[in-house]
Design a protein around this motif. Structure first.
Motif, PDB file in Angstrom:
ATOM      1  N   PRO A  77      25.452  31.024  31.876  1.00 25.16           N
ATOM      2  CA  PRO A  77      25.315  31.715  32.462  1.00 25.16           C
ATOM      3  C   PRO A  77      25.387  33.326  32.236  1.00 25.16           C
ATOM      4  O   PRO A  77      24.555  33.818  32.766  1.00 25.16           O
ATOM      5  CB  PRO A  77      26.486  31.742  34.342  1.00 25.16           C
ATOM      6  N   VAL A  78      26.205  33.455  31.271  1.00 23.29           N
ATOM      7  CA  VAL A  78      25.617  35.196  30.505  1.00 23.29           C
ATOM      8  C   VAL A  78      24.533  35.251  29.479  1.00 23.29           C
ATOM      9  O   VAL A  78      23.486  35.726  29.366  1.00 23.29           O
ATOM     10  CB  VAL A  78      26.784  35.451  29.203  1.00 23.29           C
ATOM     11  N   THR A  79      24.492  33.556  28.678  1.00 20.41           N
ATOM     12  CA  THR A  79      23.073  33.896  28.134  1.00 20.41           C
ATOM     13  C   THR A  79      21.708  32.878  28.429  1.00 20.41           C
ATOM     14  O   THR A  79      20.586  32.823  27.805  1.00 20.41           O
ATOM     15  CB  THR A  79      23.780  32.989  26.494  1.00 20.41           C
ATOM     16  N   ARG A  80      22.315  31.430  29.123  1.00 24.02           N
ATOM     17  CA  ARG A  80      21.574  31.101  30.039  1.00 24.02           C
ATOM     18  C   ARG A  80      20.638  29.829  29.289  1.00 24.02           C
ATOM     19  O   ARG A  80      19.865  29.552  29.456  1.00 24.02           O
ATOM     20  CB  ARG A  80      19.915  31.731  31.007  1.00 24.02           C
ATOM     21  N   ARG A  81      21.881  29.959  28.381  1.00 17.47           N
ATOM     22  CA  ARG A  81      21.962  28.273  27.836  1.00 17.47           C
ATOM     23  C   ARG A  81      21.904  27.079  28.136  1.00 17.47           C
ATOM     24  O   ARG A  81      23.265  27.184  28.546  1.00 17.47           O
ATOM     25  CB  ARG A  81      22.607  29.239  25.814  1.00 17.47           C
ATOM     26  N   TYR A  82      21.728  26.334  27.628  1.00 16.82           N
ATOM     27  CA  TYR A  82      21.825  25.340  28.559  1.00 16.82           C
ATOM     28  C   TYR A  82      22.176  23.903  27.332  1.00 16.82           C
ATOM     29  O   TYR A  82      20.716  23.187  26.431  1.00 16.82           O
ATOM     30  CB  TYR A  82      21.745  24.147  29.712  1.00 16.82           C
ATOM     31  N   ILE A  83      23.414  23.433  26.759  1.00 14.85           N
ATOM     32  CA  ILE A  83      22.736  22.673  25.317  1.00 14.85           C
ATOM     33  C   ILE A  83      24.294  21.456  25.880  1.00 14.85           C
ATOM     34  O   ILE A  83      24.545  21.516  26.780  1.00 14.85           O
ATOM     35  CB  ILE A  83      24.721  23.075  24.476  1.00 14.85           C
ATOM     36  N   MET A  84      22.980  20.094  25.031  1.00 17.94           N
ATOM     37  CA  MET A  84      22.863  19.045  25.968  1.00 17.94           C
ATOM     38  C   MET A  84      23.186  18.529  25.126  1.00 17.94           C
ATOM     39  O   MET A  84      22.574  18.264  23.943  1.00 17.94           O
ATOM     40  CB  MET A  84      22.937  18.548  27.434  1.00 17.94           C
ATOM     41  N   ALA A  85      23.825  17.021  25.205  1.00 13.66           N
ATOM     42  CA  ALA A  85      23.624  15.891  23.933  1.00 13.66           C
ATOM     43  C   ALA A  85      23.822  14.175  24.986  1.00 13.66           C
ATOM     44  O   ALA A  85      24.370  14.023  25.982  1.00 13.66           O
ATOM     45  CB  ALA A  85      24.548  15.530  23.361  1.00 13.66           C
ATOM     46  N   ARG A  86      23.749  13.021  24.356  1.00 10.71           N
ATOM     47  CA  ARG A  86      23.444  12.078  25.482  1.00 10.71           C
ATOM     48  C   ARG A  86      23.497  10.900  24.455  1.00 10.71           C
ATOM     49  O   ARG A  86      23.135  10.463  23.632  1.00 10.71           O
ATOM     50  CB  ARG A  86      22.010  11.763  25.897  1.00 10.71           C
TER      51      ARG A  86
END
Length: 906
Positions: free
Chosen positions: A646-655
């Protein structure tokens, strides 16, 4: 005509009687001639006697009529009142006698003295005959020997106006005149008799000739034998025989045919279509004249087998002969076979329709519906309350619950579904539950023991018309699960022993299904309990995301779908969703293992791709370990793991083989980001890749399993578009409402596969809750950072945490300067905890150790671990971050603006 009479004239008596008396025709001819002679003689005698009687009657009637007519003639009373009645009445009587055709008319006084007579010398003398009845006012007829000989006379009273007899009149005929009339008729009678004798004799001769031709000159014994056979057919044979003419006229019907067809006595000679009581199909067959072999027709309550053949095959007269055979017994056998077939059909239907699901209540309802209305009018199913929860039933019927009620009508007085009650010991249900044997109550109104359960309801049941009951235990594997009650009313006869056996067979077949459903309920409850314990019980407290979720088990039971929300250091939150192929305890247990593994790996603060790599190795080891014991591994498990900051509004994901999430932008548009698709877990050999997104505040992340969009009736692309339509245009909709709307739009009432849905709306941590500084790689910079951090904490109202945080920060910065590499950066995050992060460009892993008393160093991280609530390390592409958290006090004052570290340096 003349030729015919000529032939008759040349027919001599000798020729007539020349017929052999051996043949029936000759004997019949002799008998007929004798009979004709006798009949003619009798007729002549009868005619003579009849003529004589008629003539005498005519004389009596004429005498009476003449006397009555003269007695009522005008002037008779006046003449009687004169001094000399004979002077006036004598001429009148003679004129009347000649006109009426009688032999005398005599008028006399009440003493019988004549005033008139055909013989004048008889006037004044006494009347010969009885006058007493006439003086009494009656007409009296008699035969006497009078002056004229044997006479037939009628005496009539003469009455005045006062209805008083003042005189008498007698008129009559002489008997010889009456007999002369008979003698004149006798020649005519004898002539007619002779003519009749001659004519009848000739006709008899002709009939004899015709009879001779028809009987083929058969002898009497031969004719007797033939007629014996005929009588046998007509009266003795137990097969109906009919002979029908070509025009449809019934020529012959024997006794059996009359009985079978219930024909009236005068049936022979009538047309077949006019016969009463015949089935239309039977009439059509008899009139058609066609050949028939064992055709079955219904006549009343009888089933007749009819055969029909023509009679002119050997030159006989045209027509048909019909034989009838009563096959009512065959019908009864057929009826019993039909009953047996209906019972087999009922059992077959029960096998198909009972036990279609593994739901106890549904199975009980199916058992209640199958026998209606073919076997019973109403059916109730009572199960032990423990059975409905998958448990073993109690040994007594103390806790029974009505699981199903079904009948031909809905206004019945039977107990409603869902009612909990206990069987009274006197009831047939209690006896059957305890003994395991069925009970038959064929006459409910006269039975009393069953009424003790509920007297008021029992009276209502009897008043409703229910008269018979079979109660059968639902028994499987030696355990009684409940009772099935079959009720009959006015639409059926009372139950009997055969019905009892059928009910037992029906319930026995359903009992296995109910027990299977009970065992499944127990296993399902265990699986659900296990799964619920493995799934998140509540969402963790965090400020990065507004979260709502749904989990729907499949129709067939629990599955391997799961989700998780894991708070991470630095106010970050990890979102995970996964799917294990299959259903049941194995899938649920495997899901729990994977979720636990994700929790453990996330505690190491690994990036999504590394975490999936470790998870893939774990699944591979699980498959190897279980390969020897079971062929069912975890191959097919998928997972999507992402971390939101929530600080950088970055969402990192893998599937790993999972479906990409859906993003609902603040403008209402929906996208499915392009996330590299790794292989499912356990396959191995391929690295996982991450995708990084910068999300605006208020963006909704929608994570789901394939059960939401995949269905046998639609393709995956169609499901994705349906999901897009359900999400598009509603950016401000709360996550809770989004979950509800998506499930209502995409799923049927009972989904075939389990579904996990996670909706998270992003937040951004306010800038006034974050402070960061760049640190020079100089030990002297540590003091300045302590002052800057102390000032920030005082501005946030957390000055009481200053000492501890200064100590932690000093140790972390010192280690970074001494062992790390540039750039060195410090960040404070005030959220649900106070987090201090020190990052540097080195990937050297710090180690916590216990320094000896003689060691000059090595106590920094030990002090950090003792002073902080939590601490740890995470690695970034630029290096590493060492972080430490401290719990915030319960009351937090609003932060006061303070000078930044740069301003403090100035």
């Amino acid at each position: 005509m003349a030729k015919r009479f000529a032939r008759f004239r040349h027919l001599s008596v000798k020729r007539l009687f020349n017929t052999s008396t051996r043949s029936v025709a000759g004997q019949v001819l002799v008998f007929q001639v004798a009979l004709v002679v006798l009949l003619v003689t009798c007729a002549v005698i009868a005619l003579v006697l009849q003529s004589e009687r008629d003539t005498s009657a005519e004389a009596r009637h004429r005498s009476t009529a003449v006397a009555q007519t003269f007695a009522h003639s005008p002037g008779v009373l006046a003449a009687l009142e004169t001094p000399d009645p004979s002077k006036i009445l004598q001429p009148l009587t003679e004129a009347a006698r000649r006109a009426a055709g009688v032999d005398f008319i005599v008028v006399m006084n009440t003493e019988g003295i004549r005033y008139t007579h055909p013989l004048p010398d008889r006037i004044g003398k006494r009347f010969v005959g009885e006058i007493g009845p006439s003086l009494a006012g009656k007409v009296y007829v008699e035969s006497v020997n009078g002056p004229l000989g044997r006479e037939v006379q009628a005496t009539v009273p003469i009455k005045n106006t006062d209805d008083k007899v003042v005189a008498l009149v007698s008129a009559g005929l002489k008997v010889k005149n009456v007999e002369s009339q008979v003698d004149r008729q006798l020649p005519i009678i004898l002539g007619a008799g002779a003519a009749a004798l001659a004519l009848s004799t000739g006709v008899t001769a002709l009939v004899g000739r015709r009879l001779r031709r028809q009987t083929h000159s058969l002898a009497p014994d031969e004719m007797t034998l033939m007629y014996q056979h005929h009588d046998t057919v007509l009266h003795s044979v137990r097969e109906g025989v009919l002979i029908v003419s070509p025009d449809g006229q019934l020529m012959l019907a024997n006794d059996e045919a009359r009985r079978l067809l219930e024909l009236p006595p005068d049936v022979e000679g009538r047309l077949v279509p006019e016969l009463p009581g015949l089935d239309p199909g039977t009439k059509e067959l008899l009139v058609s004249g066609r050949e028939a072999t064992d055709e079955v027709h219904l006549s009343g309550e009888r089933l007749l087998a009819i055969n029909q053949r023509p009679t002119d095959r050997d030159g006989g007269p045209k027509g048909t002969v019909v034989t009838l055979r009563d096959s009512t017994e065959l019908q009864a056998v057929t009826g019993r076979a039909e009953v047996a077939r209906e019972r087999l059909r009922l059992l077959y239907d029960a096998g198909l329709r009972v036990g279609t699901t593994l739901d106890v209540l549904r199975t009980a309802d199916e058992l209640a519906r199958v026998p209606i209305p073919r076997f019973a009018d109403f059916v109730t199913v009572d199960l032990a309350d423990a059975v409905l929860h998958g448990e073993e039933p109690s040994p007594t019927g103390a806790d029974m619950r009505r699981a199903a009620v079904c009948g031909i009508r809905d206004d019945h007085p039977l107990s409603e579904q869902g009612r909990l009650f206990a069987y009274q010991p006197s009831t047939p249900q209690a006896r059957g539950y305890g003994s395991g044997r069925s009970e038959l109550v064929s006459d409910l109104p006269s039975a009393t023991s069953w009424r003790l359960q509920d007297p008021k309801r029992a009276k209502a049941i009897i008043d409703y018309g229910i008269h018979s009951l079979i109660t059968a235990p639902i028994q499987a594997r030696g355990v009684v699960l409940g009772m099935a009650n079959f009720w009959r009313g006015h639409h059926h006869e009372s139950f009997d022993e055969e019905d009892l056996s059928l009910a037992e067979e029906l319930v026995a077949r359903a009992a296995i299904s109910i027990d299977n459903a009970r065992r499944y309920t127990r296993e399902h409850a265990m699986a659900v309990t296990l799964q619920r314990s493995l799934l998140p019980q509540a969402m963790p407290e965090q400020n990065a995301l507004d979260i709502a979720y749904r989990y729907l088990p499949a129709q067939s039971g629990v599955g391997g779908d799961w989700f998780d929300v894991i708070p991470l250091p630095g106010s970050r939150v990890a979102l995970a969703v996964g799917d294990v192929v299959g259903h049941g305890l194995h899938a649920a247990a495997t899901m729990g293992r994977l979720r636990t593994a994700v929790h453990n790996f996330s505690a190491l603060d690994l990036p999504p791709d590394e975490l999936l790599g470790h998870l893939d190795d774990l699944v591979g080891r699980i498959d190897q370990n279980e390969a020897a014991a079971s062929a069912s591994g975890v191959v097919g498990a998928t997972c999507l793991y992402g971390i939101y900051d929530p600080v950088t509004r970055r969402y990192i994901m893998a599937r790993a083989g999972h479906l990409a999430p859906a993003l609902v932008r603040p403008d209402g548009t929906v996208t499915f980001p392009d996330v590299p698709a790794g292989p499912p877990l356990g396959v191995g050999g391929m690295p996982f890749q991450t995708a990084e997104l910068c999300l605006e505040e208020g963006t909704q992340l929608v994570l789901y399993t394939d059960g939401l969009i995949e269905d046998r009736r639609r393709d995956l692309d169609v499901g994705m578009e349906l999901l897009r339509d359900a999400l598009t245009g509603h950016p401000q909709r709360p996550p809770e409402e989004t979950c509800k709307y998506v499930l209502d739009s995409l799923l049927p009432e009972r989904p075939k596969d389990d579904v996990a849905l996670l909706v998270a709306r992003t937040r951004q941590l306010p800038a006034d809750r974050i402070a960061d500084w760049d640190v020079r790689p100089d030990p002297a910079a540590v003091a300045g950072m302590r002052d800057a951090v102390s000032g920030k904490l005082e501005a946030w109202g957390l000055s009481e945490l200053g000492f501890t945080m200064e100590l932690i920060l000093s140790e972390l910065i010192t280690n970074a300067i001494r062992y790390g590499a540039e750039p060195i950066h410090v960040r404070l995050i005030r959220d649900r905890a106070l987090t201090c992060e020190v990052s540097d460009g080195s990937s050297t892993s710090p180690h916590l150790r216990y320094a000896a008393t003689t060691d000059e160093g090595g106590r920094g991280l030990f002090l950090v671990s003792q002073m902080a609530e939590r601490w740890g390390t995470r690695y970034t592409p630029q290096g590493k971050v060492i972080w430490a958290e401290q719990a915030l006090p319960e009351i937090i004052e609003e932060p006061v603006p303070v000078a930044t570290a740069a301003e403090a340096d100035r």
